[in-house]
Scaffold this motif. Structure first.
Motif, PDB file in Angstrom:
ATOM      1  N   PHE A  61       0.674   2.444  -0.786  1.00 53.27           N
ATOM      2  CA  PHE A  61       0.725   1.680  -2.027  1.00 53.27           C
ATOM      3  C   PHE A  61       0.483   0.193  -1.746  1.00 53.27           C
ATOM      4  CE2 PHE A  61       3.059  -0.224  -5.679  1.00 53.27           C
ATOM      5  CZ  PHE A  61       2.281   0.315  -6.685  1.00 53.27           C
ATOM      6  N   ALA A  62       1.055  -0.307  -0.667  1.00 48.13           N
ATOM      7  CA  ALA A  62       0.822  -1.706  -0.292  1.00 48.13           C
ATOM      8  C   ALA A  62      -0.652  -1.945   0.029  1.00 48.13           C
ATOM      9  CB  ALA A  62       1.696  -2.079   0.911  1.00 48.13           C
ATOM     10  N   PHE A  63      -1.313  -1.001   0.694  1.00 56.65           N
ATOM     11  CA  PHE A  63      -2.747  -1.139   0.959  1.00 56.65           C
ATOM     12  C   PHE A  63      -3.543  -1.134  -0.336  1.00 56.65           C
ATOM     13  CE2 PHE A  63      -2.083  -0.749   5.414  1.00 56.65           C
ATOM     14  CZ  PHE A  63      -3.229  -1.251   5.990  1.00 56.65           C
ATOM     15  N   ARG A  67      -5.424  -4.555  -0.634  1.00 59.02           N
ATOM     16  CA  ARG A  67      -6.819  -4.420  -0.212  1.00 59.02           C
ATOM     17  C   ARG A  67      -7.707  -3.816  -1.298  1.00 59.02           C
ATOM     18  NH1 ARG A  67      -5.776  -8.037   2.725  1.00 59.02           N
ATOM     19  NH2 ARG A  67      -4.790  -7.732   4.709  1.00 59.02           N
ATOM     20  N   ARG A  68      -7.672  -2.506  -1.441  1.00 57.67           N
ATOM     21  CA  ARG A  68      -8.564  -1.821  -2.387  1.00 57.67           C
ATOM     22  C   ARG A  68      -7.841  -0.664  -3.048  1.00 57.67           C
ATOM     23  NH1 ARG A  68     -14.394  -2.213  -0.037  1.00 57.67           N
ATOM     24  NH2 ARG A  68     -14.121  -4.097   0.908  1.00 57.67           N
ATOM     25  N   MET A 109      -3.153   4.024 -10.479  1.00 55.50           N
ATOM     26  CA  MET A 109      -3.102   3.323 -11.766  1.00 55.50           C
ATOM     27  C   MET A 109      -2.003   2.250 -11.771  1.00 55.50           C
ATOM     28  SD  MET A 109      -3.963   6.180 -14.671  1.00 55.50           S
ATOM     29  CE  MET A 109      -2.816   7.438 -14.101  1.00 55.50           C
ATOM     30  N   ALA A 110      -0.876   2.545 -11.142  1.00 52.00           N
ATOM     31  CA  ALA A 110       0.192   1.543 -11.053  1.00 52.00           C
ATOM     32  C   ALA A 110      -0.271   0.346 -10.226  1.00 52.00           C
ATOM     33  CB  ALA A 110       1.445   2.165 -10.434  1.00 52.00           C
ATOM     34  N   ALA A 111      -0.971   0.615  -9.130  1.00 49.36           N
ATOM     35  CA  ALA A 111      -1.494  -0.481  -8.309  1.00 49.36           C
ATOM     36  C   ALA A 111      -2.523  -1.296  -9.087  1.00 49.36           C
ATOM     37  CB  ALA A 111      -2.108   0.073  -7.027  1.00 49.36           C
ATOM     38  N   ARG A 119      -3.201 -12.189 -10.558  1.00 51.88           N
ATOM     39  CA  ARG A 119      -4.613 -12.524 -10.436  1.00 51.88           C
ATOM     40  C   ARG A 119      -4.973 -13.199  -9.110  1.00 51.88           C
ATOM     41  NH1 ARG A 119      -6.367 -10.135 -14.639  1.00 51.88           N
ATOM     42  NH2 ARG A 119      -5.614 -10.615 -16.682  1.00 51.88           N
ATOM     43  N   ASP A 120      -4.023 -13.862  -8.475  1.00 55.96           N
ATOM     44  CA  ASP A 120      -4.361 -14.602  -7.247  1.00 55.96           C
ATOM     45  C   ASP A 120      -4.331 -13.735  -5.998  1.00 55.96           C
ATOM     46  OD1 ASP A 120      -1.637 -14.281  -7.128  1.00 55.96           O
ATOM     47  OD2 ASP A 120      -1.196 -16.335  -6.534  1.00 55.96           O
ATOM     48  N   GLY A 121      -4.053 -12.465  -6.139  1.00 58.58           N
ATOM     49  CA  GLY A 121      -4.079 -11.550  -4.997  1.00 58.58           C
ATOM     50  C   GLY A 121      -2.751 -11.480  -4.282  1.00 58.58           C
TER      51      GLY A 121
END
Length: 135
Positions: A61-63, A67-68, A109-111, A119-121
């Motif tokens: 989930f963190a990835f 990332r993507r 979908m949650a990610a 928005r800033d990542g």
């Protein structure tokens, strides 16, 4: 291949380096998921593998957040591999695939929702990023 250049297995594959790195990372993440799933698995509850925590899911989930969203496909493969190699569910294959698909789709979908709010990542190198994930 030139006779002067040494032979390289990577060139034999013919895939660009970026694709090979992503495939290696995906395989590594599936292995990490399986190891963490094995470590965290406690017991069956009425035939279902239930665990109060799932660190492998947290890693993927963190990835997906940092990332993507395509790591949702890696999560799908990891869930199927977990069912196949570790949990030995007695459910038929179509059921296992549907469960893995639904679970990976929900987390993807949650990610996506969290990524759209931030928005800033998310880099997870600031307390703010970790707090956003916790909320």
């Amino acid at each position: 291949m030139d006779a002067e250049r040494p032979w390289k297995f990577a060139e034999l594959l013919g895939w660009p380096r970026a694709i090979r790195v992503r495939l290696f990372l995906a395989a590594l993440l599936i292995l990490v998921y399986l190891l963490l799933e094995w470590f965290s698995f406690l017991q069956d509850f009425r035939g279902l593998p239930v665990s109060p925590w799932n660190p492998g899911l947290g890693v993927l989930f963190a990835f997906m957040l940092a990332r993507r969203l395509a790591y949702g496909f890696v999560l799908f493969a990891a869930i199927v591999a977990s069912e196949l190699f570790l949990l030995e569910m007695r459910a038929p294959w179509p059921t296992v695939v549907v469960i893995a698909g639904v679970a990976s789709a929900i987390y993807t979908m949650a990610a996506a929702a969290i990524r759209s709010m931030v928005r800033d990542g998310l880099e997870f190198d600031r307390v703010k990023d970790v707090a956003t994930l916790a909320v």
